[in-house]
Design a protein around this motif. Structure first.
Motif, mmCIF file in Angstrom:
data_model
loop_
_atom_site.group_PDB
_atom_site.id
_atom_site.type_symbol
_atom_site.label_atom_id
_atom_site.label_comp_id
_atom_site.label_asym_id
_atom_site.label_seq_id
_atom_site.Cartn_x
_atom_site.Cartn_y
_atom_site.Cartn_z
ATOM 1 N N THR A 11 9.675 10.339 -46.350
ATOM 2 C CA THR A 11 10.904 11.109 -46.555
ATOM 3 C C THR A 11 12.056 10.161 -46.665
ATOM 4 O O THR A 11 11.894 9.261 -45.621
ATOM 5 C CB THR A 11 10.927 12.166 -45.521
ATOM 6 N N SER A 12 12.962 10.251 -47.345
ATOM 7 C CA SER A 12 14.053 9.212 -47.587
ATOM 8 C C SER A 12 14.616 9.320 -46.040
ATOM 9 O O SER A 12 14.873 10.328 -45.541
ATOM 10 C CB SER A 12 14.901 9.795 -48.546
ATOM 11 N N TRP A 13 15.156 8.103 -45.584
ATOM 12 C CA TRP A 13 15.986 7.831 -44.504
ATOM 13 C C TRP A 13 17.305 8.759 -44.435
ATOM 14 O O TRP A 13 17.835 9.105 -43.583
ATOM 15 C CB TRP A 13 16.122 6.457 -44.147
ATOM 16 N N ASP A 14 17.502 8.999 -45.705
ATOM 17 C CA ASP A 14 19.122 9.837 -45.774
ATOM 18 C C ASP A 14 18.768 11.332 -45.818
ATOM 19 O O ASP A 14 19.889 12.048 -45.794
ATOM 20 C CB ASP A 14 19.560 9.571 -47.209
ATOM 21 N N GLU A 15 17.563 11.772 -45.795
ATOM 22 C CA GLU A 15 17.161 13.097 -45.438
ATOM 23 C C GLU A 15 16.960 13.458 -44.071
ATOM 24 O O GLU A 15 16.040 13.040 -43.573
ATOM 25 C CB GLU A 15 15.962 13.636 -46.504
ATOM 26 N N ASN A 16 18.135 14.139 -43.578
ATOM 27 C CA ASN A 16 17.860 14.456 -42.109
ATOM 28 C C ASN A 16 18.002 15.781 -41.449
ATOM 29 O O ASN A 16 18.235 15.945 -40.216
ATOM 30 C CB ASN A 16 18.800 13.230 -41.209
ATOM 31 N N ASP A 17 17.878 16.631 -42.315
ATOM 32 C CA ASP A 17 18.074 17.990 -41.985
ATOM 33 C C ASP A 17 16.977 18.498 -41.441
ATOM 34 O O ASP A 17 17.012 19.569 -40.388
ATOM 35 C CB ASP A 17 18.324 18.839 -43.086
ATOM 36 N N VAL A 18 15.729 17.839 -41.467
ATOM 37 C CA VAL A 18 14.165 18.317 -40.661
ATOM 38 C C VAL A 18 13.924 17.179 -39.733
ATOM 39 O O VAL A 18 13.763 17.683 -38.610
ATOM 40 C CB VAL A 18 13.093 18.512 -41.709
ATOM 41 N N THR A 19 13.645 16.208 -40.040
ATOM 42 C CA THR A 19 13.501 14.854 -39.235
ATOM 43 C C THR A 19 14.504 13.979 -39.402
ATOM 44 O O THR A 19 14.764 13.427 -40.256
ATOM 45 C CB THR A 19 12.071 14.295 -39.541
ATOM 46 N N ASP A 20 15.397 14.079 -37.997
ATOM 47 C CA ASP A 20 16.457 13.556 -38.025
ATOM 48 C C ASP A 20 16.544 12.077 -37.367
ATOM 49 O O ASP A 20 16.315 12.181 -36.109
ATOM 50 C CB ASP A 20 17.453 14.441 -37.378
ATOM 51 N N THR A 21 16.842 11.127 -38.246
ATOM 52 C CA THR A 21 16.770 9.571 -37.706
ATOM 53 C C THR A 21 18.045 9.038 -37.487
ATOM 54 O O THR A 21 18.305 7.968 -37.207
ATOM 55 C CB THR A 21 15.708 8.796 -38.506
ATOM 56 N N ALA A 22 19.194 10.023 -38.028
ATOM 57 C CA ALA A 22 20.629 9.440 -38.087
ATOM 58 C C ALA A 22 21.502 9.505 -36.803
ATOM 59 O O ALA A 22 22.240 9.028 -36.702
ATOM 60 C CB ALA A 22 21.300 10.075 -39.158
ATOM 61 N N HIS A 23 20.702 10.371 -35.859
ATOM 62 C CA HIS A 23 21.585 10.651 -34.631
ATOM 63 C C HIS A 23 20.562 10.245 -33.354
ATOM 64 O O HIS A 23 21.048 10.827 -32.580
ATOM 65 C CB HIS A 23 21.997 12.323 -34.760
ATOM 66 N N LEU A 24 19.975 9.485 -33.660
ATOM 67 C CA LEU A 24 19.291 8.880 -32.495
ATOM 68 C C LEU A 24 20.058 8.087 -31.488
ATOM 69 O O LEU A 24 21.027 7.242 -31.971
ATOM 70 C CB LEU A 24 17.994 7.980 -32.820
ATOM 71 N N GLN A 25 19.876 7.972 -30.164
ATOM 72 C CA GLN A 25 20.821 7.281 -29.239
ATOM 73 C C GLN A 25 20.654 5.639 -29.783
ATOM 74 O O GLN A 25 19.597 5.220 -30.085
ATOM 75 C CB GLN A 25 20.498 7.491 -28.018
ATOM 76 N N SER A 26 21.425 4.824 -29.205
ATOM 77 C CA SER A 26 21.303 3.341 -29.430
ATOM 78 C C SER A 26 19.989 2.675 -28.749
ATOM 79 O O SER A 26 19.136 1.863 -29.292
ATOM 80 C CB SER A 26 22.381 2.785 -29.091
ATOM 81 N N SER A 27 19.588 3.319 -27.540
ATOM 82 C CA SER A 27 18.580 2.953 -26.943
ATOM 83 C C SER A 27 17.262 3.302 -27.787
ATOM 84 O O SER A 27 16.220 2.609 -27.830
ATOM 85 C CB SER A 27 18.401 3.632 -25.632
ATOM 86 N N THR A 28 17.153 4.495 -28.384
ATOM 87 C CA THR A 28 16.141 4.746 -28.939
ATOM 88 C C THR A 28 15.787 3.965 -30.329
ATOM 89 O O THR A 28 14.978 3.480 -30.859
ATOM 90 C CB THR A 28 16.252 6.227 -29.461
ATOM 91 N N VAL A 29 16.960 3.773 -31.078
ATOM 92 C CA VAL A 29 17.117 2.950 -32.217
ATOM 93 C C VAL A 29 16.620 1.335 -31.791
ATOM 94 O O VAL A 29 15.818 0.664 -32.399
ATOM 95 C CB VAL A 29 18.468 2.666 -32.752
ATOM 96 N N ALA A 30 16.823 0.776 -30.604
ATOM 97 C CA ALA A 30 16.471 -0.406 -30.083
ATOM 98 C C ALA A 30 14.969 -0.551 -29.891
ATOM 99 O O ALA A 30 14.311 -1.544 -30.534
ATOM 100 C CB ALA A 30 16.989 -0.769 -28.655
ATOM 101 N N PHE A 31 14.446 0.715 -29.431
ATOM 102 C CA PHE A 31 13.123 0.507 -29.290
ATOM 103 C C PHE A 31 12.408 0.567 -30.684
ATOM 104 O O PHE A 31 11.312 -0.098 -31.091
ATOM 105 C CB PHE A 31 12.636 1.920 -28.436
ATOM 106 N N LEU A 32 12.864 1.439 -31.584
ATOM 107 C CA LEU A 32 12.024 1.657 -32.842
ATOM 108 C C LEU A 32 12.351 0.261 -33.713
ATOM 109 O O LEU A 32 11.300 -0.107 -34.472
ATOM 110 C CB LEU A 32 12.921 2.996 -33.658
ATOM 111 N N ASP A 33 13.459 -0.438 -33.509
ATOM 112 C CA ASP A 33 13.442 -1.781 -34.104
ATOM 113 C C ASP A 33 12.530 -2.668 -33.530
ATOM 114 O O ASP A 33 11.875 -3.299 -34.294
ATOM 115 C CB ASP A 33 15.002 -2.219 -34.036
ATOM 116 N N THR A 34 12.447 -2.529 -32.353
ATOM 117 C CA THR A 34 11.352 -3.615 -31.649
ATOM 118 C C THR A 34 9.892 -3.111 -32.176
ATOM 119 O O THR A 34 9.094 -3.838 -32.743
ATOM 120 C CB THR A 34 11.325 -3.554 -30.281
ATOM 121 N N LEU A 35 9.573 -1.699 -32.294
ATOM 122 C CA LEU A 35 8.309 -1.273 -32.611
ATOM 123 C C LEU A 35 8.041 -1.780 -34.239
ATOM 124 O O LEU A 35 6.933 -2.175 -34.441
ATOM 125 C CB LEU A 35 8.251 0.272 -32.715
#
Length: 242
Positions: A121-145
């Protein structure tokens, strides 16, 4: 004279019967092809037969593969004691460095799935699976992963993010951006992907649970200044966010 000759014949015949001559060993080269092959196979040890060796190799390979079979266990998995980093103390410069990572995690070895758009799914599509409003701590983990997945040659699929209306409420909830769901497809004890997931989580204050019924890992990443309790890697079957 005649009697002497007959007695000699009897003696010779009796000696031959009492001491039979052992036939000479037959070499494969002295027989026709079919007979030679039969003789060689009959003389060879059973464990040198090609069919026996193939069977032994298959049995050996089965023993190697069996421990890696993706069978869903009937009981929760207990974290291995040789992985102390899972529950290591989280303070000081190490935590600050981990939480400071800020890059675009959605460009390489992380993919997003949604029930509307399917895989990738495009990262711009956030109406169902939303990755645009994650906390900075969650983003940091995902970047590490993402970075560690790229280095190890594995991929992960995000199936849940900060969307509202699909999960349980609470301070450290999905809708507040602290939780992310990652598919468990191909990610189980003994795989490289599972090891990478645990290693990527290690620097963060986190809670990890495996929701077998929902086919994903439910992951909570707490902020760097979080002072409450957290259980680290808890491989339970609880469905804490539906």
């Amino acid at each position: 004279m005649t009697a002497t000759f007959l007695m000699g014949c009897v003696l010779v015949t009796g000696t031959a019967a009492a001491s039979p001559v052992k036939p000479a060993a037959v070499s494969a080269a002295s027989l026709p092809d079919a007979a030679a092959a039969s003789t060689v196979q009959a003389a060879a040890p059973a464990d040198s037969h090609p069919a026996y060796q193939r069977s032994a190799r298959r049995a050996q390979m089965t023993r190697k593969i069996a421990p890696l079979s993706p069978i869903t266990p009937t009981t929760p998995i207990t974290p291995a004691t040789q992985l102390p980093s899972i529950l290591a103390p989280h303070d000081g410069d190490a935590v600050a460095a981990a939480y400071a990572v800020r890059n675009d995690f959605g460009k390489s070895n992380l993919h997003k799935w949604s029930s509307v758009y399917g895989m990738d799914t495009s990262w711009d599509e956030n109406d169902v699976t939303d990755t645009a409003h994650l906390q900075s701590s969650t983003v940091a983990f995902l970047d590490t992963l993402n970075a560690e997945a790229r280095a190890a040659g594995v991929s992960f699929v995000i199936t849940g993010g900060a969307e509202r209306g699909y999960h349980a409420h609470g301070t450290y909830s999905h809708e507040n951006g602290y939780k992310v769901d990652i598919s468990d497809d191909g990610v189980y004890a003994g795989t490289t992907a599972y090891r990478v997931l645990l290693e990527a989580l290690a620097p963060y204050k986190h809670h990890l649970s495996h929701e077998w019924n929902n086919n994903h890992f439910d992951i909570t990443i707490y902020p760097a200044d979080y002072t409450g309790s957290y259980s680290g890697a808890n491989h339970g079957t609880e469905d804490d966010d539906e």
